[in-house]
Design an enzyme around this catalytic site. Sequence first.
Site, short mmCIF file in Angstrom:
data_model
loop_
_atom_site.label_atom_id
_atom_site.label_comp_id
_atom_site.label_asym_id
_atom_site.label_seq_id
_atom_site.Cartn_x
_atom_site.Cartn_y
_atom_site.Cartn_z
N LEU A 132 1.15 -1.09 0.23
CA LEU A 132 -0.18 -0.01 -0.04
C LEU A 132 1.42 1.49 -0.01
O LEU A 132 1.93 1.18 0.44
CB LEU A 132 -1.16 0.31 1.37
CG LEU A 132 -1.73 -0.66 1.44
CD1 LEU A 132 -2.25 -0.89 2.25
CD2 LEU A 132 -2.82 -1.17 0.13
N ASP A 133 0.43 1.61 -0.53
CA ASP A 133 1.06 3.66 -0.62
C ASP A 133 1.21 3.94 0.85
O ASP A 133 0.17 3.27 1.83
CB ASP A 133 0.27 4.84 -1.22
CG ASP A 133 -0.08 4.78 -2.83
OD1 ASP A 133 1.17 3.58 -3.40
OD2 ASP A 133 -0.70 4.59 -3.68
N LYS A 134 2.00 4.72 1.46
CA LYS A 134 2.31 5.21 2.66
C LYS A 134 1.15 5.65 3.05
O LYS A 134 1.00 5.75 4.33
CB LYS A 134 3.30 6.36 2.45
CG LYS A 134 3.99 7.21 4.09
CD LYS A 134 5.27 7.89 3.94
CE LYS A 134 4.07 9.38 3.75
NZ LYS A 134 3.82 9.97 4.40
N ARG A 232 -6.41 5.25 -7.59
CA ARG A 232 -6.25 7.32 -7.78
C ARG A 232 -6.36 7.22 -9.60
O ARG A 232 -7.33 8.90 -9.10
CB ARG A 232 -5.15 7.59 -7.03
CG ARG A 232 -5.20 6.78 -5.56
CD ARG A 232 -3.46 6.81 -4.73
NE ARG A 232 -3.06 8.25 -4.97
CZ ARG A 232 -1.48 8.63 -4.42
NH1 ARG A 232 -0.89 7.52 -3.99
NH2 ARG A 232 -1.39 10.12 -4.37
#
Length: 296
Positions: A132-134, A232
């Site tokens: 996952l992205d930060k 996104r």
Amino acid sequence: MKIDFEITDQYNENKVLHVLKNQMKLSGRLIKKLKATGGILLNEKPVRTVDTVKKDDILSVIIDFNEQVDIKPEAAEFSIIYEDDCFLAVDKKPGIPVHPTAGHPTGTLAHQVLAHFINQGLSIKVRPINRLDKDTSGIILFAKNSHMQDQIINQMKENRVYKAYLGIVHGVFNPLEGIINLPIARKSDSIMERIIDPAGAPSITRYKTLEHHKELSLVKFVLETGRTHQIRVHCRAMGHPLLGDWLYSDIQTGLIERQALHSHILAFDHPLNGQRIELMAPLPVDMKNALAVQQS
């Protein structure tokens, strides 16, 4: 960890190596390690890979290696969703990187998980299966050995792993439910940003609007492919960027300090027994608060 396999008529008189590779789905690299450590047993006795097996024999492997790690443990509290001898699933908080990078050499979830493993007496690498992205919250699944990691990655390639996200977007999708099928590629002048590009990789996202509050909607996204920033990028392309997405939206907000995206459900078949495991991480507080403001 010990894995047992009872020999059936199909594998009667087969070589041990054949069963390890074709039925137990062990990689050649893992088999080599098991041979070196005496971790291959037939009816509880050491066996060679060139030996043959018979119906009703029990072929076992013991995966128990002391592995070298190149990061230091950092003890911290985190929410455990599921854990057994094969896997650890964590509900990641937003703002925490999954693994070390040049910009975040410490303070990652990997450092915290390593400390957890050491407290359990395990000397193993940290193997995140999904990433996952930060600033994306939710479920991260870790494998406790390379075999389990390979098994779930193979399920992903066969589209047998179910991944659902919750996101808050600007506006309302029309129709409220549908499929976004737009190819994604890396932007030529960026190492991070992705764009819709006819020459990009096939990318499919299913979506369903769950709630609508004034200018925002709560949407469930199900990934059929797993491209970087897929949800996104697809949301921006549809004209409904994620709330708080600094990279893919120009709409300023004070409702949340990160992109409103959460890994909500992860389901897979457990490699040891075939049981379907469904993990769920509830909507985090910051996303609930953003919706609550719109409801008031």
